[in-house]
Design a protein around this motif. Structure first.
Motif, PDB file in Angstrom:
ATOM      1  N   ARG A 182      32.923  43.928 106.010  1.00  0.00           N
ATOM      2  CA  ARG A 182      33.385  42.960 105.013  1.00  0.00           C
ATOM      3  C   ARG A 182      34.874  43.100 104.715  1.00  0.00           C
ATOM      4  NH1 ARG A 182      28.896  40.628 102.585  1.00  0.00           N
ATOM      5  NH2 ARG A 182      26.995  41.813 102.829  1.00  0.00           N
ATOM      6  N   SER A 183      35.505  44.110 105.290  1.00  0.00           N
ATOM      7  CA  SER A 183      36.941  44.291 105.067  1.00  0.00           C
ATOM      8  C   SER A 183      37.593  44.784 106.356  1.00  0.00           C
ATOM      9  CB  SER A 183      37.196  45.298 103.945  1.00  0.00           C
ATOM     10  OG  SER A 183      36.910  46.606 104.378  1.00  0.00           O
ATOM     11  N   PHE A 184      38.899  44.539 106.454  1.00  0.00           N
ATOM     12  CA  PHE A 184      39.619  44.989 107.643  1.00  0.00           C
ATOM     13  C   PHE A 184      39.633  46.511 107.727  1.00  0.00           C
ATOM     14  CE2 PHE A 184      43.289  45.643 110.417  1.00  0.00           C
ATOM     15  CZ  PHE A 184      42.959  44.771 111.438  1.00  0.00           C
ATOM     16  N   ALA A 185      39.627  47.181 106.579  1.00  0.00           N
ATOM     17  CA  ALA A 185      39.591  48.653 106.565  1.00  0.00           C
ATOM     18  C   ALA A 185      38.325  49.160 107.236  1.00  0.00           C
ATOM     19  CB  ALA A 185      39.685  49.174 105.134  1.00  0.00           C
ATOM     20  N   GLU A 186      37.211  48.453 107.072  1.00  0.00           N
ATOM     21  CA  GLU A 186      35.970  48.845 107.729  1.00  0.00           C
ATOM     22  C   GLU A 186      36.062  48.662 109.240  1.00  0.00           C
ATOM     23  OE1 GLU A 186      32.076  47.971 105.445  1.00  0.00           O
ATOM     24  OE2 GLU A 186      33.482  46.358 104.910  1.00  0.00           O
ATOM     25  N   LYS A 188      30.382  33.649 115.936  1.00  0.00           N
ATOM     26  CA  LYS A 188      30.315  32.208 115.721  1.00  0.00           C
ATOM     27  C   LYS A 188      28.942  31.749 116.204  1.00  0.00           C
ATOM     28  CE  LYS A 188      33.104  28.151 116.745  1.00  0.00           C
ATOM     29  NZ  LYS A 188      34.264  27.682 117.499  1.00  0.00           N
ATOM     30  N   PRO A 189      28.153  31.095 115.346  1.00  0.00           N
ATOM     31  CA  PRO A 189      26.803  30.689 115.749  1.00  0.00           C
ATOM     32  C   PRO A 189      26.800  29.959 117.091  1.00  0.00           C
ATOM     33  CG  PRO A 189      27.164  30.201 113.443  1.00  0.00           C
ATOM     34  CD  PRO A 189      28.494  30.636 114.009  1.00  0.00           C
ATOM     35  N   GLY A 190      25.928  30.415 117.963  1.00  0.00           N
ATOM     36  CA  GLY A 190      25.807  29.802 119.275  1.00  0.00           C
ATOM     37  C   GLY A 190      26.862  30.214 120.281  1.00  0.00           C
ATOM     38  N   GLU A 233      44.403  36.957 109.023  1.00  0.00           N
ATOM     39  CA  GLU A 233      43.471  36.156 109.836  1.00  0.00           C
ATOM     40  C   GLU A 233      42.029  36.545 109.548  1.00  0.00           C
ATOM     41  OE1 GLU A 233      42.153  33.190 111.915  1.00  0.00           O
ATOM     42  OE2 GLU A 233      44.312  33.512 111.735  1.00  0.00           O
ATOM     43  N   PHE A 234      41.775  37.845 109.420  1.00  0.00           N
ATOM     44  CA  PHE A 234      40.438  38.341 109.101  1.00  0.00           C
ATOM     45  C   PHE A 234      39.972  37.744 107.769  1.00  0.00           C
ATOM     46  CE2 PHE A 234      37.490  41.436 107.286  1.00  0.00           C
ATOM     47  CZ  PHE A 234      36.652  41.701 108.355  1.00  0.00           C
ATOM     48  N   ARG A 235      40.819  37.816 106.754  1.00  0.00           N
ATOM     49  CA  ARG A 235      40.484  37.280 105.428  1.00  0.00           C
ATOM     50  C   ARG A 235      40.240  35.777 105.493  1.00  0.00           C
ATOM     51  NH1 ARG A 235      37.516  37.947 101.944  1.00  0.00           N
ATOM     52  NH2 ARG A 235      37.820  40.076 102.540  1.00  0.00           N
ATOM     53  N   ASP A 236      41.084  35.042 106.229  1.00  0.00           N
ATOM     54  CA  ASP A 236      40.904  33.594 106.375  1.00  0.00           C
ATOM     55  C   ASP A 236      39.549  33.261 106.979  1.00  0.00           C
ATOM     56  OD1 ASP A 236      43.425  33.146 105.325  1.00  0.00           O
ATOM     57  OD2 ASP A 236      44.361  32.708 107.278  1.00  0.00           O
ATOM     58  N   GLN A 237      39.149  34.017 107.984  1.00  0.00           N
ATOM     59  CA  GLN A 237      37.868  33.754 108.639  1.00  0.00           C
ATOM     60  C   GLN A 237      36.705  34.026 107.690  1.00  0.00           C
ATOM     61  OE1 GLN A 237      37.567  32.322 111.701  1.00  0.00           O
ATOM     62  NE2 GLN A 237      39.783  32.175 111.577  1.00  0.00           N
ATOM     63  N   LEU A 238      36.754  35.129 106.945  1.00  0.00           N
ATOM     64  CA  LEU A 238      35.695  35.421 105.978  1.00  0.00           C
ATOM     65  C   LEU A 238      35.659  34.366 104.882  1.00  0.00           C
ATOM     66  CD1 LEU A 238      35.856  39.303 105.545  1.00  0.00           C
ATOM     67  CD2 LEU A 238      34.306  37.972 106.986  1.00  0.00           C
ATOM     68  N   ASP A 239      36.820  33.959 104.405  1.00  0.00           N
ATOM     69  CA  ASP A 239      36.882  32.929 103.370  1.00  0.00           C
ATOM     70  C   ASP A 239      36.326  31.591 103.868  1.00  0.00           C
ATOM     71  OD1 ASP A 239      37.997  34.781 101.659  1.00  0.00           O
ATOM     72  OD2 ASP A 239      40.046  33.992 101.823  1.00  0.00           O
ATOM     73  N   ALA A 240      36.394  31.347 105.169  1.00  0.00           N
ATOM     74  CA  ALA A 240      35.863  30.115 105.767  1.00  0.00           C
ATOM     75  C   ALA A 240      34.351  30.186 105.985  1.00  0.00           C
ATOM     76  CB  ALA A 240      36.574  29.829 107.088  1.00  0.00           C
ATOM     77  N   GLY A 241      33.744  31.334 105.646  1.00  0.00           N
ATOM     78  CA  GLY A 241      32.296  31.449 105.766  1.00  0.00           C
ATOM     79  C   GLY A 241      31.803  32.181 106.996  1.00  0.00           C
TER      80      GLY A 241
END
Length: 66
Positions: free
Chosen positions: A55-59, A2-4, A27-35
């Motif tokens: 970029r993915s939970f598998a990673e 999260k910036p800062g 939750e991971f997908r929601d956070q990525l979708d939120a930018g």
């Protein structure tokens, strides 16, 4: 990340438990979708820490963490 704010824990659970894994993936997908973006901390042989962008939970699961 999260910036800062550096590393921020968004959710935690046990990926060996199916209900926890589903919740964590969502939750991971929601956070990525939120930018937001994700990085997994990794330790180097010399003790220095770095982070690997994912970029993915598998990673996340495949990256050896620190």
């Amino acid at each position: 990340m999260k910036p800062g704010h550096g590393e921020v824990l968004i959710a935690e659970g046990d990926v060996e438990l199916p209900q926890d894994e589903r919740r964590l993936v969502a939750e991971f997908r929601d956070q990525l979708d939120a930018g937001l973006w994700a990085a997994v901390p990794v330790a180097q042989a010399d003790g220095r820490r770095e982070a690997v962008m994912v970029r993915s939970f598998a990673e996340v699961r495949a990256t050896p963490s620190a």
